[in-house]
Design a protein around this motif. Sequence first.
Motif, PDB file in Angstrom:
ATOM      1  N   ARG A  97      18.973  50.026  27.273  1.00  0.00           N
ATOM      2  CA  ARG A  97      19.689  48.887  27.349  1.00  0.00           C
ATOM      3  C   ARG A  97      19.097  48.007  28.341  1.00  0.00           C
ATOM      4  N   VAL A  98      19.314  46.622  28.027  1.00  0.00           N
ATOM      5  CA  VAL A  98      18.897  45.612  28.704  1.00  0.00           C
ATOM      6  C   VAL A  98      20.220  44.887  29.365  1.00  0.00           C
ATOM      7  N   ASP A  99      20.159  44.841  30.866  1.00  0.00           N
ATOM      8  CA  ASP A  99      21.032  44.281  31.486  1.00  0.00           C
ATOM      9  C   ASP A  99      20.553  42.895  32.250  1.00  0.00           C
ATOM     10  N   TYR A 100      21.367  41.867  31.846  1.00  0.00           N
ATOM     11  CA  TYR A 100      20.924  40.440  32.504  1.00  0.00           C
ATOM     12  C   TYR A 100      22.150  40.263  33.735  1.00  0.00           C
ATOM     13  N   PHE A 101      21.438  40.245  35.055  1.00  0.00           N
ATOM     14  CA  PHE A 101      22.567  39.880  35.947  1.00  0.00           C
ATOM     15  C   PHE A 101      22.319  38.490  36.495  1.00  0.00           C
ATOM     16  N   PHE A 102      23.394  37.776  36.744  1.00  0.00           N
ATOM     17  CA  PHE A 102      23.587  36.549  37.131  1.00  0.00           C
ATOM     18  C   PHE A 102      24.484  36.634  38.502  1.00  0.00           C
ATOM     19  N   THR A 103      24.218  35.539  39.232  1.00  0.00           N
ATOM     20  CA  THR A 103      25.181  35.130  40.330  1.00  0.00           C
ATOM     21  C   THR A 103      25.981  33.805  40.024  1.00  0.00           C
ATOM     22  N   SER A 104      27.040  33.919  40.790  1.00  0.00           N
ATOM     23  CA  SER A 104      28.000  32.623  40.587  1.00  0.00           C
ATOM     24  C   SER A 104      28.554  32.353  41.910  1.00  0.00           C
ATOM     25  N   ARG A 105      28.370  30.986  42.587  1.00  0.00           N
ATOM     26  CA  ARG A 105      29.211  30.975  43.784  1.00  0.00           C
ATOM     27  C   ARG A 105      30.227  29.649  43.501  1.00  0.00           C
ATOM     28  N   ALA A 106      30.306  29.282  42.314  1.00  0.00           N
ATOM     29  CA  ALA A 106      31.350  28.232  41.918  1.00  0.00           C
ATOM     30  C   ALA A 106      32.002  28.454  40.793  1.00  0.00           C
ATOM     31  N   TRP A 107      33.159  28.542  40.628  1.00  0.00           N
ATOM     32  CA  TRP A 107      33.886  28.650  39.551  1.00  0.00           C
ATOM     33  C   TRP A 107      35.353  27.831  39.634  1.00  0.00           C
ATOM     34  N   SER A 108      36.024  27.777  38.281  1.00  0.00           N
ATOM     35  CA  SER A 108      37.361  27.088  38.591  1.00  0.00           C
ATOM     36  C   SER A 108      38.407  28.107  38.296  1.00  0.00           C
ATOM     37  N   GLY A 109      39.481  28.292  38.947  1.00  0.00           N
ATOM     38  CA  GLY A 109      40.454  29.165  38.758  1.00  0.00           C
ATOM     39  C   GLY A 109      40.196  30.185  39.915  1.00  0.00           C
ATOM     40  N   THR A 110      41.246  31.121  40.114  1.00  0.00           N
ATOM     41  CA  THR A 110      41.464  32.051  40.987  1.00  0.00           C
ATOM     42  C   THR A 110      41.172  33.426  40.445  1.00  0.00           C
ATOM     43  N   PRO A 111      40.130  34.241  40.732  1.00  0.00           N
ATOM     44  CA  PRO A 111      39.777  35.461  40.062  1.00  0.00           C
ATOM     45  C   PRO A 111      41.141  36.523  40.278  1.00  0.00           C
ATOM     46  N   GLN A 112      41.362  37.035  38.992  1.00  0.00           N
ATOM     47  CA  GLN A 112      42.421  37.950  38.900  1.00  0.00           C
ATOM     48  C   GLN A 112      42.333  38.844  37.955  1.00  0.00           C
ATOM     49  N   ILE A 113      42.837  39.934  38.027  1.00  0.00           N
ATOM     50  CA  ILE A 113      42.633  41.019  37.064  1.00  0.00           C
ATOM     51  C   ILE A 113      43.545  40.601  35.857  1.00  0.00           C
ATOM     52  N   ARG A 114      42.628  40.522  34.548  1.00  0.00           N
ATOM     53  CA  ARG A 114      42.978  40.247  33.325  1.00  0.00           C
ATOM     54  C   ARG A 114      43.063  41.240  32.124  1.00  0.00           C
ATOM     55  N   GLU A 115      42.311  42.232  32.745  1.00  0.00           N
ATOM     56  CA  GLU A 115      42.321  43.683  31.969  1.00  0.00           C
ATOM     57  C   GLU A 115      42.957  44.636  32.739  1.00  0.00           C
ATOM     58  N   PRO A 116      44.056  44.700  32.961  1.00  0.00           N
ATOM     59  CA  PRO A 116      44.588  45.898  33.890  1.00  0.00           C
ATOM     60  C   PRO A 116      44.710  47.541  33.335  1.00  0.00           C
ATOM     61  N   ASP A 117      44.308  47.521  32.119  1.00  0.00           N
ATOM     62  CA  ASP A 117      43.952  48.622  31.499  1.00  0.00           C
ATOM     63  C   ASP A 117      42.734  49.314  31.859  1.00  0.00           C
ATOM     64  N   LYS A 118      41.662  48.578  31.906  1.00  0.00           N
ATOM     65  CA  LYS A 118      40.325  48.936  32.305  1.00  0.00           C
ATOM     66  C   LYS A 118      39.974  48.597  33.963  1.00  0.00           C
ATOM     67  N   CYS A 119      40.958  47.790  34.836  1.00  0.00           N
ATOM     68  CA  CYS A 119      40.538  47.525  36.132  1.00  0.00           C
ATOM     69  C   CYS A 119      41.674  47.730  36.892  1.00  0.00           C
ATOM     70  N   ALA A 120      41.587  48.795  37.740  1.00  0.00           N
ATOM     71  CA  ALA A 120      42.633  49.177  38.832  1.00  0.00           C
ATOM     72  C   ALA A 120      42.477  48.287  39.806  1.00  0.00           C
ATOM     73  N   GLU A 121      41.557  47.646  40.492  1.00  0.00           N
ATOM     74  CA  GLU A 121      41.629  46.866  41.542  1.00  0.00           C
ATOM     75  C   GLU A 121      40.371  45.683  41.549  1.00  0.00           C
ATOM     76  N   LEU A 122      40.732  44.453  42.311  1.00  0.00           N
ATOM     77  CA  LEU A 122      39.695  43.418  42.283  1.00  0.00           C
ATOM     78  C   LEU A 122      39.669  43.367  43.877  1.00  0.00           C
ATOM     79  N   ARG A 123      38.398  43.148  44.236  1.00  0.00           N
ATOM     80  CA  ARG A 123      38.298  43.193  45.893  1.00  0.00           C
ATOM     81  C   ARG A 123      36.945  42.740  46.388  1.00  0.00           C
ATOM     82  N   TRP A 124      37.187  41.911  47.519  1.00  0.00           N
ATOM     83  CA  TRP A 124      35.913  41.134  47.985  1.00  0.00           C
ATOM     84  C   TRP A 124      35.450  42.318  49.126  1.00  0.00           C
ATOM     85  N   PHE A 125      33.941  42.368  48.868  1.00  0.00           N
ATOM     86  CA  PHE A 125      33.296  43.485  49.880  1.00  0.00           C
ATOM     87  C   PHE A 125      31.961  42.534  50.693  1.00  0.00           C
TER      88      PHE A 125
END
Length: 157
Positions: free
Chosen positions: A94-122
């Motif tokens: 595989r070839v994975d491309y990693f990006f960072t983002s420090r600016a976005w519009s909207g509030t991050p939330q779980i949009r795929e609850p069948d694949k994501c049990a939790e969303l949290r800042w660390f």
Amino acid sequence: MIDRFVVVPAAYVLFLRRQDGADQVLLQLRQNTGYRDGHWAAAAAGHVEKGESVFAAARREALEEVGVRLEDLQPVCAMHRTDAADRAAAIDERVDYFFTSRAWSGTPQIREPDKCAELRWFDLAALPDPVVPHEKVVLEGVAADGVPPIVTYGFPD
């Protein structure tokens, strides 16, 4: 016909913020995906679709998985990786491309609850356990302010 291996490209978005004097990253807890379930991972990541640029894939995955529109997208590194334990797999590299983002519009939330049990800042300096191993390599590099532009993972180099 020549037998060639298939390389699968993917885009990863590491959402970063500065909170209480510490750099933080938004991670999701994977579930029901069949790959590293129970591990923490980038909040938004996925395969690049045919005819799609890796930048477009990153923006699409951010919208699909956490419901935000990226206003900032900075390349971090490309990672060429393999699962050395499973050389017989049909898709092994595989070839994975990693990006960072420090600016976005909207509030991050779980949009795929069948694949994501939790969303949290660390805090980047205090990642949870377990983190998807190849992603942890990049996260630790971001925390140390030193990720090479090209990284390999899983090869016997």
